[in-house]
Design an enzyme around this catalytic site. Structure first.
Site, PDB file in Angstrom:
ATOM      1  N   HIS A   1       2.321  -0.909  -0.147  1.00  0.00           N
ATOM      2  CA  HIS A   1       2.560  -2.335   0.076  1.00  0.00           C
ATOM      3  C   HIS A   1       3.683  -2.877  -0.807  1.00  0.00           C
ATOM      4  O   HIS A   1       4.395  -3.810  -0.420  1.00  0.00           O
ATOM      5  CB  HIS A   1       1.289  -3.146  -0.230  1.00  0.00           C
ATOM      6  CG  HIS A   1       0.285  -3.178   0.873  1.00  0.00           C
ATOM      7  ND1 HIS A   1      -0.584  -2.136   1.114  1.00  0.00           N
ATOM      8  CD2 HIS A   1      -0.012  -4.137   1.793  1.00  0.00           C
ATOM      9  CE1 HIS A   1      -1.370  -2.455   2.134  1.00  0.00           C
ATOM     10  NE2 HIS A   1      -1.043  -3.659   2.564  1.00  0.00           N
TER      11      HIS A   1
ATOM     12  N   ASP B   1      -2.685   3.542   7.160  1.00  0.00           N
ATOM     13  CA  ASP B   1      -2.822   2.775   5.918  1.00  0.00           C
ATOM     14  C   ASP B   1      -3.982   1.807   6.097  1.00  0.00           C
ATOM     15  O   ASP B   1      -4.470   1.589   7.210  1.00  0.00           O
ATOM     16  CB  ASP B   1      -1.528   2.021   5.603  1.00  0.00           C
ATOM     17  CG  ASP B   1      -1.563   1.293   4.260  1.00  0.00           C
ATOM     18  OD1 ASP B   1      -2.276   1.764   3.348  1.00  0.00           O
ATOM     19  OD2 ASP B   1      -0.896   0.257   4.122  1.00  0.00           O
ATOM     20  N   SER B   2      -4.397   1.202   4.989  1.00  0.00           N
ATOM     21  CA  SER B   2      -5.447   0.193   5.078  1.00  0.00           C
ATOM     22  C   SER B   2      -4.923  -1.095   5.693  1.00  0.00           C
ATOM     23  O   SER B   2      -5.689  -1.885   6.246  1.00  0.00           O
ATOM     24  CB  SER B   2      -6.020  -0.103   3.685  1.00  0.00           C
ATOM     25  OG  SER B   2      -5.003  -0.626   2.845  1.00  0.00           O
TER      26      SER B   2
ATOM     27  N   CYS C   1      -0.664   5.716   2.266  1.00  0.00           N
ATOM     28  CA  CYS C   1      -1.479   4.906   1.358  1.00  0.00           C
ATOM     29  C   CYS C   1      -1.776   5.743   0.129  1.00  0.00           C
ATOM     30  O   CYS C   1      -2.364   6.835   0.247  1.00  0.00           O
ATOM     31  CB  CYS C   1      -2.776   4.494   2.055  1.00  0.00           C
ATOM     32  SG  CYS C   1      -4.002   3.688   0.997  1.00  0.00           S
TER      33      CYS C   1
ATOM     34  N   CYS D   1       1.886   1.917  -4.639  1.00  0.00           N
ATOM     35  CA  CYS D   1       1.154   1.415  -3.471  1.00  0.00           C
ATOM     36  C   CYS D   1       2.212   1.137  -2.428  1.00  0.00           C
ATOM     37  O   CYS D   1       3.244   0.508  -2.732  1.00  0.00           O
ATOM     38  CB  CYS D   1       0.375   0.149  -3.811  1.00  0.00           C
ATOM     39  SG  CYS D   1      -0.362  -0.664  -2.359  1.00  0.00           S
TER      40      CYS D   1
ATOM     41  N   GLU E   1       0.896  -8.573   2.057  1.00  0.00           N
ATOM     42  CA  GLU E   1       0.364  -8.895   3.386  1.00  0.00           C
ATOM     43  C   GLU E   1       0.763 -10.319   3.776  1.00  0.00           C
ATOM     44  O   GLU E   1       1.144 -10.588   4.922  1.00  0.00           O
ATOM     45  CB  GLU E   1      -1.158  -8.748   3.385  1.00  0.00           C
ATOM     46  CG  GLU E   1      -1.655  -7.319   3.205  1.00  0.00           C
ATOM     47  CD  GLU E   1      -1.903  -6.606   4.526  1.00  0.00           C
ATOM     48  OE1 GLU E   1      -2.147  -7.293   5.543  1.00  0.00           O
ATOM     49  OE2 GLU E   1      -1.855  -5.351   4.548  1.00  0.00           O
TER      50      GLU E   1
END
Length: 264
Positions: A190, A10-11, A74, A188, A152
């Site tokens: 996240h 993932d990023s 992702c 997403c 994050e």
């Protein structure tokens, strides 16, 4: 004993939501988790940048860690670069795409929201999923890079403002017909990390869906009959760039079984 890992990519830390589902189903699975911190965030990058970066980087990672399977955890990277990665690598590659099909199966009002990054929600891939699996639904979309940053921040143990989640969701509910949304696709990886915050900020009860459980089942299917070690060993967390921010993630990563840190 086959110690080849499953590599999650993932990023940033969003792919941890996919890793958690996979670990619940396959607890003996050795894991390498890669966060492309040098390229973060993907959601604000152009398609050309992602299409060039992701296959090249995954080629290096496959050579270094020799995984039995790669999971692109992702949505942005998958909707843009999945086909190129699969054609370049001689091993199974599982992608992550917006869970529009399961959302359509549970929606009663037939109005679905798709919440993703800017790069994901504008992809023709999303048009195709909506046409194939939600043809009788109104599918509204909203892109938010801010929500990636909030997820994050939460993993770093930082407080986040509830008003920011409400403002982001207004990008869906504030559209024409948005008041009838009863199901939202977290498009997403996240976003499931802040599922509680999103649910609390929604103007009325909604069902949030994502693809993590389906990805876990796909990993199990593709590795059926393979040997697993008796214990998975220490999971590796790999960053493409290391800084104080990535070092601060160590306690959160340990909760996901990632106790060894490396820099690519």
């Amino acid at each position: 004993m086959d110690m080849r890992p499953v590599l999650f990519f993932d990023s940033g830390v969003g792919g941890l939501s996919v890793l958690a589902a996979a670990r619940a189903l396959l607890p003996q699975m050795p894991v390498v988790y890669v966060a492309d911190s040098a390229g973060f965030p993907y959601g604000t990058k152009s398609e050309a940048e992602i299409a060039a970066r992701v296959p090249a980087l995954l080629g290096r990672l496959a050579e270094r860690y020799r995984p039995r399977l790669i999971v692109i955890a992702c949505n942005t990277a998958s909707t843009i670069a999945l086909a190129a990665v699969r054609s370049a690598l001689d091993l199974p590659v599982v992608g992550t795409v917006p869970a529009i099909k399961p959302a359509a199966l549970v929606s009663k009002t037939r109005v679905i929201g798709v919440l993703g990054t800017d790069a994901t929600v504008r992809q023709p891939y999303v048009d195709d999923l909506a046409r194939r699996f939600a043809g009788d639904c109104t599918v509204l979309r909203h892109g938010s890079s801010e929500l990636v940053e909030l997820a994050e921040a939460k993993l770093h143990g930082q407080p986040t403002d509830p008003a920011r989640y409400a403002a982001i969701l207004d990008g869906l509910f504030g559209q024409d017909g948005g008041a009838r949304i009863d199901t939202i696709v977290n498009a997403c990886t996240h976003f499931p990390l802040v599922a509680e915050e999103l649910a609390a900020a929604a103007p009325h009860p909604v069902t949030f869906v994502d693809g993590s459980a389906g990805i876990a089942r796909r990993i199990a299917f593709l590795t059926a009959g393979q040997d697993w070690p008796e214990t998975p060993g220490d999971g590796r967390a790999v960053f493409t760039a290391r800084d104080a921010k990535s070092d601060a993630l160590a306690p959160a990563l340990e909760r996901f079984g990632l106790t060894r840190g490396e820099t690519l």
